[in-house]
Enzyme design. Structure first.
Site, short mmCIF file in Angstrom:
data_model
loop_
_atom_site.label_atom_id
_atom_site.label_comp_id
_atom_site.label_asym_id
_atom_site.label_seq_id
_atom_site.Cartn_x
_atom_site.Cartn_y
_atom_site.Cartn_z
N ASP A 1 -41.64 33.33 -18.01
CA ASP A 1 -41.74 32.06 -17.31
C ASP A 1 -42.09 32.26 -15.83
O ASP A 1 -41.63 33.21 -15.19
CB ASP A 1 -40.40 31.31 -17.44
CG ASP A 1 -40.42 29.95 -16.78
OD1 ASP A 1 -41.12 29.06 -17.31
OD2 ASP A 1 -39.77 29.80 -15.73
N GLU B 1 -46.67 33.45 -17.97
CA GLU B 1 -47.12 32.11 -17.60
C GLU B 1 -47.59 32.18 -16.14
O GLU B 1 -46.87 31.83 -15.22
CB GLU B 1 -45.98 31.08 -17.75
CG GLU B 1 -46.43 29.67 -17.44
CD GLU B 1 -45.29 28.78 -16.96
OE1 GLU B 1 -45.45 27.55 -17.02
OE2 GLU B 1 -44.26 29.30 -16.50
N ASP C 1 -44.76 21.98 -21.64
CA ASP C 1 -44.96 21.38 -20.31
C ASP C 1 -46.16 20.44 -20.30
O ASP C 1 -46.07 19.32 -19.80
CB ASP C 1 -45.18 22.47 -19.26
CG ASP C 1 -43.90 23.22 -18.91
OD1 ASP C 1 -42.85 22.56 -18.80
OD2 ASP C 1 -43.95 24.45 -18.74
#
Length: 899
Positions: A679, A704, A787
């Protein structure tokens, strides 16, 4: 800190050359002393110094009565042979208290002038970061403005458009004649300035001091009070964060302010004088000396601890036996004032010395132990170790400071020597080449000045220069890592290399995110999703991505707190293990969503800031970056971008990296994860991620790394090379140990499908336009996630065109990702057909893509000469009808495979 004590793990020891290994006990006597010389080129910074000597009588005299009487202790020490003495340097912090004074007085230079004075009596390079508020701004908040030039003291430096910084000058003007730092600002009392705002900074460390988490604000005239100007809305970066720290910590102990006969003359607030007690943490070096004492008469061994650290010192210690380097509890009797700590170690309070500062202790040692690991505890939150590892005192005959065999040490040294020799040789070679080129350039210049110069002579020199330049470039390439995509055969692609971190698994992976933003609301998501493992396996999914497993402030898991607590809104730790085992039983690997950039604290500091962590990794504010404006971190500055909702972790700290590597390895070995989804990867340097990947050795890893694409006047640029280069740079920093989501491709697909501009799917070199066009084995392609889609919808894929997106990523190079929401929709069967085709034709992450058409309304490509595809409303056919047959088709997409 408690997290620095790694129970049950091997103790890491400082490196030392094999030829300096300690000799046997019998060679040392009371009269002998030997200082070992360790070559500085092989020593880590801060390594301990080791030497042997008898205990001094002066030191014996300083000891108080401990477990034995003073006389018994002295007799034992005098009759014993000092087998070895080892001195460790330790770093700790101590508080330096002082005063910050603020005065407002009438200037001596004129009747209409005032003087604002800020002073500090703590040693340091102090700077006043300050600005002003004018009368016409009072009703609009407290926006800082730069002060007018005429009131800025000499040496002031403008900071953007809202403040200046002025250094405090050192003087001895205080009453006691001690060192004092102050700055004086003269102004006209009839000016339009209503108040002065400031923050005191220490220039070397970058630390700032505020008052109770707010900027200092001093009204200059009598009709403006301190509370009339708040801090809300201020654009100064320090005002909302409370105390900000970078390197050292400056803190308010109490407000001992006193206003002395404040009165008002001609509007000036005169006689304003306040003092604030402040303190600053400074690094202090102390030492702890450990001596091994052998009493030949009683045939006993003792360990003598001696330290100059003031206050109470507790030795938190254990023993190692044989080749087992884990911590064990020593046999009883333990020294006086000892207690067993959680069945893992013994804690012994050292005795205070009767004279001077420090303490000591005498510990009886068993005969069958090989060494004593220990750390020091000063108080509840302060632990001292040896540069991030446990202290260790060897008790074996060879007294080796290294947990390696002689052959291992020699091999390591030879490897290091060869590497250094190669670096020196490369440097020497390039220097010699450059010198030769310079000489040749001089020669050709000289030749030009001669009228007899021939064309052949000049060309000969130029050819020589070209050869040398080519040689220099060859040397440069030989010492520079370069990542090149190589074709991969079916045989080699099925299994990743053993013992390496492949980043892409087998190369034939189909990735699936098996949760969305609302999955946390399920009663037990782990059980619910694992019940679908069989269906996912039949669909062709090879790796699933589970949600963040840790306890979290937010239900979705992206605000983690206690990393070792795996009871989350998705289920318990046992539920998680069962889910992973279920997926494994169907041949599906499991990737965990790990949040390494930030972590939520469990406790507040004395300023009310949440920056003290709890649980097994009970870090303090040293683990937080210094330039996070909200959490008063004492670490170094961030190596990436800050996530403002939680404290950003400082990965440059060795104890942070060590703890996170242990946690990742624990998740791999104990919980069963096969890899990671990383992340907010742009929050810190990819080189730290490389460290974590090499330690945990994931089967599959993807970061990410989110970034904005390039636009001109609101229109997306065709050339997105700069965007994908930033992603490539991050992957490079990880040394290729992790892939990254192809955000570039997702953005281009959005514009392509929304505006019918399918020509965008071919870059300026005729290659795919995303990361997959440059480094496909490290590109994880996707069209939606929790997201961008789900109930958040931050960057939702063009509605109704999802299958065009899946047709592209499931037929092209890279590792494609399928989103859970789409599997639960009417797209399920269509996606399944494309996945089956990918597996059937063995399309993999490095497959060769030949773009055959890229026009306004159609894009087409042939992959590995096995699959042909087109998306868009325009027409396309691959050609030979005997070679190609339709494998899948739908709205604005069609796919063929070879017969």
């Amino acid at each position: 800190m408690l997290s620095l004590i790694r129970f049950g793990h091997p103790v890491v020891r400082p490196r030392i050359h094999e030829h300096t290994l300690f000799p046997s006990f019998s060679q040392w006597r009371l009269s002998g002393r030997l200082r070992l010389s360790v070559p500085t080129t092989r020593r880590r910074s801060g390594a301990v110094s080791c030497f042997f000597r008898p205990w001094r009588n002066s030191e014996l005299a300083n000891m108080e009565e401990g477990g034995k009487t003073l006389e018994e202790g002295q007799n034992l020490i005098r009759s014993a042979v000092v087998v070895m003495e080892e001195k460790f340097e330790v770093q700790r912090t101590q508080m330096v208290e002082g005063k910050l004074t603020v005065r407002l007085e009438r200037s001596e230079d004129g009747v209409n002038k005032g003087r604002f004075v800020v002073g500090c009596d703590i040693e340091g390079n102090w700077v006043l970061h300050w600005g002003v508020t004018y009368f016409d701004q009072l009703e609009f908040g407290s926006e800082w403005e730069q002060p007018p030039n005429e009131i800025r003291p000499p040496g002031s430096i403008p900071i953007k458009d809202y403040a200046v910084e002025t250094p405090l000058k050192k003087s001895s003007s205080n009453i006691m004649g001690e060192t004092f730092h102050e700055v004086k600002i003269d102004f006209n009392f009839d000016s339009s300035i209503a108040a002065i705002h400031f923050v005191l900074k220490e220039e070397v460390s970058g630390a700032q001091y505020q008052h109770k988490g707010r900027d200092f604000k001093i009204p200059l005239i009598d009709n403006v009070q301190e509370d009339d100007i708040g801090i809300d809305g201020s654009k100064d970066p320090f005002n909302s964060s409370g105390l900000k720290v970078d390197g050292i910590r400056i803190n308010a102990i109490e407000n001992s302010s006193s206003c002395k006969d404040v009165n008002y003359k001609n509007g000036l607030l005169e006689g304003y004088h306040k003092e604030y007690s402040i303190c600053k943490e400074e690094q202090v070096t102390n030492s702890v000396t450990v001596a091994i004492m052998r009493n030949e008469g009683e045939n006993t061994n003792h360990l003598l601890f001696d330290t100059d650290i003031p206050g109470e010192v507790i030795v938190h210690w254990g023993v190692c036996k044989g080749d087992d380097k884990s911590w064990h509890i020593p046999k009883t009797p333990h020294p006086p004032k000892s207690r067993v700590f959680r069945k893992k170690a013994v804690q012994t309070l050292l005795q205070k010395k009767s004279e001077g500062v420090g303490s000591w202790g005498l510990f009886p040692m068993e005969k069958d132990i090989s060494g004593v690991p220990f750390v020091l505890k000063l108080n509840k939150d302060t632990w001292l170790d040896n540069l991030g590892i446990d202290f260790y005192v060897p008790l074996t005959g060879d007294m080796s400071l290294e947990y390696k065999t002689k052959d291992q040490i020699e091999a390591e040294l030879i490897s290091t020597d060869v590497k250094e020799a190669q670096e020196i040789e490369s440097s020497t070679n390039t220097d010699e080449i450059i010198t030769e080129i310079r000489n040749l350039v001089t020669d050709i210049s000289a030749e030009k000045s001669l009228t007899t110069t021939t064309k052949e002579a000049q060309e000969s020199i130029l050819e020589e220069i070209e050869k040398l330049a080519a040689e220099a470039y060859s040397v440069f390439r030989s010492i520079t890592p370069i990542y090149v995509e190589e074709p991969i055969s079916d045989a080699t692609a099925i299994k990743p290399p053993i013992g390496k971190c492949p980043g892409t698994g087998s190369g034939y992976e189909v990735f699936c995110q098996v949760f969305n933003w609302e999955s946390c609301k399920s009663k037990n998501w782990y059980s619910e999703i694992s019940s679908k493992a069989g269906e996912l396996s039949k669909l062709g999914i090879t790796i699933v991505w589970l949600p963040p497993p840790t306890e979290s402030v937010s239900a979705q898991g992206y605000m983690p707190s206690d990393l070792y607590n795996l009871n989350s809104s998705y289920g318990s730790m046992e539920d998680l293990k069962n889910a992973i085992n279920t997926f494994h039983s169907f041949g599906i690997k499991v990737v965990g969503d790990v949040v390494l950039n930030h972590r939520c604290a469990q406790h507040q500091n004395k300023n009310g800031i949440w920056n003290i962590f709890g649980g097994r990794l009970n870090w303090d504010d040293r683990a937080i970056v210094a330039d996070d404006p909200h959490y008063q971190g004492r670490g170094n500055k961030s190596s990436g971008e800050n996530f403002h909702a939680a404290p950003n972790i400082d990965h440059s700290q060795e104890f942070v990296r060590r703890d996170l590597k242990e946690w990742l390895c624990w998740l791999r070995k104990e919980i069963g994860f096969d890899g990671w989804r990383l992340d907010f990867a742009r929050g810190f340097w990819g080189g730290y991620m490389k460290d974590y990947m090499e330690a945990s050795e994931p089967y599959f890893s993807v970061g990410e790394f989110w970034d904005s694409l390039s636009y001109t006047y609101g229109e997306m640029d065709h050339n997105q090379d700069a965007h994908r280069q930033r992603c490539i740079d991050w992957i490079n920093a990880t040394n290729g140990t992790s892939a990254a989501f192809d955000v570039t491709l997702k953005g281009i697909l959005h514009t392509t499908l929304e505006k019918f501009e399918y020509w965008r799917l071919s870059d300026e070199r005729g290659k795919p336009p995303g990361v997959a066009g440059w480094w496909p084995s490290r590109a994880v392609t996707f069209i939606e996630n929790h997201d961008t889609g789900s109930t958040q919808g931050h960057w939702r894929f063009p509605a109704g065109k999802e299958m065009q997106g899946y047709t592209y990523i499931l037929t092209h190079a890279g590792t494609p990702t399928v989103f859970y929401d789409h599997l639960c929709s009417h797209y399920n069967q269509e996606i399944g057909k494309l996945i089956a085709l990918r597996h059937r034709k063995k399309i993999h992450c490095r497959s060769k893509v030949k773009i055959t058409k890229a026009e306004k309304e159609v894009y087409a490509a042939i992959i590995d000469d096995k699959v042909a595809m087109k998306i868009g409303p325009g027409h396309y056919e691959p050609g030979d009808h005997n070679k190609w047959k339709v494998a899948a088709e739908g709205r604005d997409y069609k796919v063929w495979e070879t017969s």
